[in-house]
Design a protein around this motif. Structure first.
Motif, PDB file in Angstrom:
ATOM      1  N   LYS A  59       0.844  -1.094  -0.140  1.00 18.14           N
ATOM      2  CA  LYS A  59       0.039  -0.022   0.166  1.00 18.14           C
ATOM      3  C   LYS A  59       0.905   1.240   0.043  1.00 18.14           C
ATOM      4  O   LYS A  59       0.517   2.121  -0.548  1.00 18.14           O
ATOM      5  N   PHE A  60       1.937   1.049   0.864  1.00 24.07           N
ATOM      6  CA  PHE A  60       2.890   2.253   0.867  1.00 24.07           C
ATOM      7  C   PHE A  60       3.521   2.467  -0.755  1.00 24.07           C
ATOM      8  O   PHE A  60       3.854   3.783  -0.991  1.00 24.07           O
ATOM      9  N   SER A  61       3.899   1.583  -1.380  1.00 22.74           N
ATOM     10  CA  SER A  61       4.550   1.922  -2.401  1.00 22.74           C
ATOM     11  C   SER A  61       3.437   2.093  -3.581  1.00 22.74           C
ATOM     12  O   SER A  61       3.808   2.938  -4.529  1.00 22.74           O
ATOM     13  N   LEU A  64       3.358   5.791  -3.061  1.00 27.39           N
ATOM     14  CA  LEU A  64       4.593   6.379  -3.704  1.00 27.39           C
ATOM     15  C   LEU A  64       4.455   6.494  -5.405  1.00 27.39           C
ATOM     16  O   LEU A  64       4.700   7.555  -5.938  1.00 27.39           O
ATOM     17  N   SER A  65       4.070   5.611  -5.896  1.00 21.61           N
ATOM     18  CA  SER A  65       3.941   5.534  -7.225  1.00 21.61           C
ATOM     19  C   SER A  65       2.603   6.522  -7.879  1.00 21.61           C
ATOM     20  O   SER A  65       2.716   6.832  -8.941  1.00 21.61           O
ATOM     21  N   GLY A  66       1.819   6.726  -7.171  1.00 25.88           N
ATOM     22  CA  GLY A  66       0.582   7.529  -7.255  1.00 25.88           C
ATOM     23  C   GLY A  66       1.169   9.046  -7.304  1.00 25.88           C
ATOM     24  O   GLY A  66       0.245   9.934  -7.729  1.00 25.88           O
ATOM     25  N   PHE A  67       2.180   9.239  -6.761  1.00 27.68           N
ATOM     26  CA  PHE A  67       2.439  10.586  -6.546  1.00 27.68           C
ATOM     27  C   PHE A  67       3.437  11.138  -7.885  1.00 27.68           C
ATOM     28  O   PHE A  67       4.247  10.534  -8.367  1.00 27.68           O
ATOM     29  N   GLN A  88       8.947   6.468  -8.076  1.00 27.62           N
ATOM     30  CA  GLN A  88       8.664   5.488  -8.992  1.00 27.62           C
ATOM     31  C   GLN A  88       9.447   4.314  -8.832  1.00 27.62           C
ATOM     32  O   GLN A  88       9.211   3.191  -8.995  1.00 27.62           O
ATOM     33  N   GLU A  89      10.935   4.530  -8.779  1.00 27.19           N
ATOM     34  CA  GLU A  89      12.000   3.891  -8.673  1.00 27.19           C
ATOM     35  C   GLU A  89      11.636   3.203  -7.179  1.00 27.19           C
ATOM     36  O   GLU A  89      11.748   1.845  -7.134  1.00 27.19           O
ATOM     37  N   PHE A  90      11.274   3.765  -6.253  1.00 27.59           N
ATOM     38  CA  PHE A  90      11.213   3.138  -4.847  1.00 27.59           C
ATOM     39  C   PHE A  90       9.943   2.302  -4.895  1.00 27.59           C
ATOM     40  O   PHE A  90      10.166   1.207  -4.319  1.00 27.59           O
ATOM     41  N   ALA A  91       8.897   2.941  -5.631  1.00 31.74           N
ATOM     42  CA  ALA A  91       7.958   1.848  -5.762  1.00 31.74           C
ATOM     43  C   ALA A  91       8.178   0.752  -6.358  1.00 31.74           C
ATOM     44  O   ALA A  91       7.745  -0.406  -6.062  1.00 31.74           O
ATOM     45  N   GLU A  98       8.072  -7.200  -2.499  1.00 31.94           N
ATOM     46  CA  GLU A  98       7.059  -7.717  -1.863  1.00 31.94           C
ATOM     47  C   GLU A  98       6.239  -8.616  -2.687  1.00 31.94           C
ATOM     48  O   GLU A  98       5.460  -9.543  -2.253  1.00 31.94           O
ATOM     49  N   HIS A  99       6.641  -8.711  -4.181  1.00 30.02           N
ATOM     50  CA  HIS A  99       6.148  -9.605  -4.920  1.00 30.02           C
ATOM     51  C   HIS A  99       6.783 -11.027  -4.451  1.00 30.02           C
ATOM     52  O   HIS A  99       6.235 -11.949  -4.341  1.00 30.02           O
TER      53      HIS A  99
END
Length: 636
Positions: A59-61, A64-67, A88-91, A98-99
């Motif tokens: 959820k945290f990732s 991050l990717s949505g911003f 985007q890289e972090f996410a 997590e996968h």
């Protein structure tokens, strides 16, 4: 100290000591069941917590990717571009991690929970079912026995014979259920050594992976993991070899001929009813009796249930034993015993006519003595023909079959093996067999060699040295283990040592091709341990020592040059250490705490291992989820 092994022969006697030992095993089984229940419950809690953590990180990732970074102007510097793309890289990194983590969580239940539940349901559950059957047959048999012994001797002979036949059938049912219950108890006690530890080890590995440990830490853990894997593999191999022997022994113990043999064991033990005079008349009291012919002593333990007091065993010294005439007493199977301690004869009632004859035979009574006929089987001899046979087998195997996968493990046809042995050991023309003939293949020759060694009238490493070799193998001191076995080998008869040296030299040559034939010294020892060594009496305790026989043979193979090229007096022997009575303590593992990214997931093959059981234990294989994961897996 562990519990004493339950012997199949004790099932027939069904003594109070046997019942007490059985209770110890049942308590241990209940303790194991409760432990597994708690372990499964806590394991599920851990898996649920990891899954919750992974969902939170995902959820945290996603956040991050949505911003999206906005910018001012019509162009950006390289640094600004990197900053704008950082979330985007972090996410992407977190999603990738997590996968893999979620795949581990999904497999974790199959790694830990399912094998433990399967063991608890199938193994412990099967043991409880055997216990129910044993208790049911026990109650049924002893209830019928009490009724049977109270039958009047004045009844018609046909009625008495029918009652005897019915009791015999119930006795057989009770004995079979008892033997099967003892066999199942030993099975579950042996299997839990690896069926419980193996899933926990696999789960422990996945937990270490989930904690983002460094490659260095994983490498520090690898020696311990490999050592434990090796121990599990060896235990599995010992179990397989012991299980086969144990199952064969159980089948033989069920045979009616074995029951008659057990009746000849000394000291004679069993249940007797003793006539005792009381205030309201005579009564019959059940005793478990043990008679020692040497000293003519009869030990009697009362089986009456008196919770308030515990009666001490009675000891009687016999002077004579006389059969009780049928017309003199309204009970069957009775005999009188004159003792030093009592002025009047003591009257006993046996369980059957055959049982009475056994007691009277042991007590030098006047009844005729019955012996079961013994048919001695033909036995192989350690003679010139035997040496010639072993040499021809060795020469053929080393020239034609040393690199064959599973050499000596693969079993040949019994018919062909017997045909080869009959031809070679033909008294009229011994040794005239062409091993290069198309009639014989590798499996037939290796099986014939093992059969010959196992059929010797005395094992190659002799009954006299058997116990001392086992004591050496059980020692914690590795130097003593080697030196003591070295010394004992030179106490073998000359022919035995010559044959043993020739055989071990051959096994060393075969094991040198282990890269091709997969036969390591450990694997070879599992095959030849029971072949070169065996106890004089086939008991469950002897079967449980097979793993130590394997250790002796493994040492002979690995240290062949030291043992057979120099006499033991050439090397100083350390003092004899005490036998192993406690498990060895392992050195703690030092693990680096420097953080690093290491994410390894378990493959579908490992999932299949956890569910169905592997041919080789614990093979962790990395999945191809991402280049980073593949790289971390290769590092392992």
């Amino acid at each position: 100290m562990g519990h004493p092994p339950l012997e199949f022969s004790d099932c027939y006697k069904d003594s109070p000591d046997f019942r007490e030992t059985l209770k110890c095993y049942e308590l241990e089984l209940d303790r194991t069941s409760k432990f597994l229940k708690e372990l499964i419950k806590d394991g599920n809690s851990v898996i649920t917590a990891i899954k919750g953590y992974s969902l939170a990180v995902q959820k945290f990732s996603q956040t991050l990717s949505g911003f999206q970074f906005d910018f001012i102007g019509d162009s950006l510097t390289d640094d600004e571009i990197n900053i704008a793309e950082s979330f985007q890289e972090f996410a992407g990194l977190l999603q990738e991690v997590e996968h893999d983590r979620m795949m581990l969580v999904q497999n974790a239940s199959n790694l830990l929970i399912r094998p433990l539940e399967k063991f608890r349901k199938e193994q412990i559950g099967a043991t409880k079912e055997k216990k129910k059957k044993f208790e049911k047959e026990s109650e049924k048999y002893y209830s019928l026995l009490d009724k049977h012994l109270n039958l009047s001797a004045k009844k018609k002979e046909s009625q008495l014979q029918e009652a005897d036949d019915l009791l015999d059938r119930e006795r057989v049912n009770f004995y079979e259920s008892s033997v099967e219950y003892v066999y199942q108890i030993h099975q579950v006690q042996d299997r839990k050594k690896f069926d419980v530890v193996e899933p926990v080890l696999a789960f422990l590995h996945s937990i270490l992976t989930l904690n983002n440990l460094t490659v260095e830490m994983t490498q520090d853990f690898m020696p311990y993991k490999q050592e434990l894997q090796l121990s599990l593999q060896n235990t599995r191999n010992h179990y397989d070899s012991t299980c086969e022997e144990l199952e064969e022994l159980m089948k033989r113990m069920k045979h009616p001929s074995q029951i008659s043999k057990m009746q000849n064991f000394l000291p004679l033990e069993g249940y007797l009813y003793c006539q005792e005079k009381r205030a309201l008349g005579a009564s019959w009291v059940k005793y478990f009796c043990k008679y020692h012919k040497e000293g003519r002593r009869l030990f009697m333990v009362s089986c009456e249930q008196k919770p308030a007091t515990k009666q001490a065993p009675l000891l009687l010294t016999l002077k004579s034993c006389i059969r009780r005439k049928t017309e003199s007493i309204d009970k069957r199977f009775c005999f009188d015993v004159e003792t030093v301690e009592r002025n009047t004869p003591v009257t006993f009632q046996a369980l059957s006519e055959g049982d009475r004859k056994l007691w009277m035979e042991a007590m030098d009574g006047k009844e005729p003595i019955y012996h079961s006929p013994i048919h001695k089987q033909a036995e192989m001899e350690l003679n010139e023909t035997g040496f010639k046979f072993v040499k021809k087998c060795i020469n053929y195997i080393e020239s034609e079959g040393a690199t064959q996968v599973g050499v000596y493990r693969t079993v040949g046809s019994n018919i062909q093996v017997q045909k080869l042995l009959n031809a070679f050991f033909d008294p009229l023309n011994p040794g005239s067999v062409d091993f290069n003939s198309s009639d014989w293949d590798d499996k037939t020759i290796t099986s014939a060699l093992k059969f010959y060694l196992r059929s010797l009238s005395e094992p190659l490493m002799t009954y006299d040295l058997h116990r001392q070799l086992l004591i050496a193998a059980k020692s914690d001191n590795l130097d003593f283990r080697l030196s003591e076995i070295h010394s004992l080998i030179y106490r073998l008869p000359e022919k035995n040592r010559e044959m043993l040296e020739m055989l071990i030299r051959h096994l060393v040559n075969v094991c040198s091709h282990s890269d091709e034939n997969l036969m390591t010294p450990s694997n070879m020892a599992v095959i030849f341990g029971p072949t070169l060594m065996r106890a004089k009496e086939e008991t469950v305790a002897a079967m449980l020592d097979i793993k130590f026989q394997n250790i002796v043979v493994e040492i002979l193979i690995e240290d062949y040059k030291k043992i057979f090229t120099c006499k033991p007096e050439d090397s100083a022997s350390p003092p004899i250490p005490p036998p192993r009575i406690t498990p060895r303590k392992r050195q703690p593992i030092t693990i680096s705490k420097r953080p690093a990214r290491l994410y390894q997931a378990l493959s579908h093959e490992h999932f299949q291992h956890a569910e169905n059981g592997p041919e080789t234990p614990l093979s962790w294989i990395g999945i191809s989820a991402s280049p980073k994961t593949q790289k971390a897996t290769e590092t392992l």
